[in-house]
Design an enzyme around this catalytic site. Structure first.
Site, PDB file in Angstrom:
ATOM      1  CD  GLU A   7      44.300  54.894  28.314  1.00  0.00           C
ATOM      2  OE1 GLU A   7      44.036  55.801  27.491  1.00  0.00           O
ATOM      3  OE2 GLU A   7      44.818  55.112  29.430  1.00  0.00           O
ATOM      4  NE  ARG A  25      45.114  43.900  28.548  1.00  0.00           N
ATOM      5  CZ  ARG A  25      46.055  44.271  29.413  1.00  0.00           C
ATOM      6  NH1 ARG A  25      47.289  44.480  28.990  1.00  0.00           N
ATOM      7  NH2 ARG A  25      45.773  44.444  30.689  1.00  0.00           N
TER       8      ARG A  25
END
Length: 293
Positions: free
Chosen positions: A92, A94
């Protein structure tokens, strides 16, 4: 595949289960694009993700890296209820940074797994990366226990930790909310927090640890004392901080992405930076070095 074998595979770590991260594998059903890339708006976060806190500075740095080099490591997802959409299992941070970088498509690895396995994978990745604070880790463990009837021994096997580590982490959930917030913000370490579990006045002792900069061993010794003995040893409370100092602390905290506290003294003062992991400390050191190059 039986449940024991599944857990053994999970116990070998996230990479062993999902394959090489630089070679996305797309399942036949539901189908994803052949190159393992999907529009970023078709991906949504998992509401059961144990990680709740994402540092602003950390996201900004990652977004800049993505602008320059692209998103190197794929996001691990699973098919969502709506056809053609996906829910994040791991990655999440990234995904959030890629949104900030203005990326239209992201590489994904699609895994068709149930809620339990998705939560296991999320916890494994975050624990291996030291991305979770101790309270987030404890809440993730408790969710697996409540929703999927895990024992502490089961959890230890799945995440590659000892049963005692799981038990001690879960005990942190017994602390008062004010102490848990101090741990989440990085004002207290997990070692300090574990010492507070047996204290008669955990909130008062936590405040003293922060104000006096006590070590874990000092905290453990004080936790054994009765509450009235702690009051006798308490130093006089410092004057409340003025609004300008509080505003400056918040500004610096937002910029650095770590908890900043400022203490004015008669001559000069003290600025304290609280970090949650060695990765955060390394990141701060790199940023400080770059300012002098």
């Amino acid at each position: 595949m039986n449940e024991d074998l599944s857990r053994k595979r999970l116990g070998r770590g996230l990479a062993a289960l999902i394959g090489e991260m630089d070679k996305p594998v797309v399942p036949e059903k539901p189908a994803a694009p052949a190159d393992g890339r999907v529009p970023i708006e078709f991906v949504s976060p998992n509401p059961r993700n144990p990680r709740r806190h994402f540092g602003e500075a950390e996201l900004a740095d990652l977004a800049q890296s993505i602008r320059e080099h692209g998103l190197v490591q794929p996001v691990v997802v699973r098919p969502a209820a709506q056809a053609g959409r996906y829910e994040i299992i791991a990655g999440e941070r990234r995904w959030r940074a890629a949104q900030r970088a203005g990326v239209n498509e992201i590489p994904v690895i699609v895994r068709d797994v149930n809620d339990r396995t998705a939560l296991e994978l999320a916890i494994i990745e975050n624990v291996q990366r030291s991305d979770l604070n101790a309270i987030e880790e404890a809440m993730g463990y408790q969710q697996l226990i409540d929703d999927h009837n895990y024992t502490q021994a089961d959890l230890g096997q799945v995440i590659g930790k000892s049963r005692s580590h799981v038990a001690n982490t879960l005990r942190l959930l017994k602390l008062p909310d004010v102490v848990r917030d101090m741990l989440i913000n990085g004002e207290l370490s997990a070692g300090h927090a574990r010492a507070l579990i047996t204290a008669q006045d955990p909130a008062g002792l936590a405040q003293r640890i922060v104000e006096e900069g006590l070590s874990v061993r000092q905290a453990e010794a004080l936790a054994q004392l009765p509450a009235d003995a702690l009051l006798e040893k308490q130093p006089s409370r410092p004057a409340e901080k003025d609004p300008d100092t509080i505003a400056l602390e918040k500004l610096l905290t937002d910029v650095v992405g770590m908890k900043i506290s400022i203490a004015h003294k008669e001559k000069g003062g003290e600025l304290r930076i609280a970090y949650r992991s060695l990765e955060q400390l390394d990141d701060l050191c790199r940023r400080l070095k770059s300012e002098h190059m």
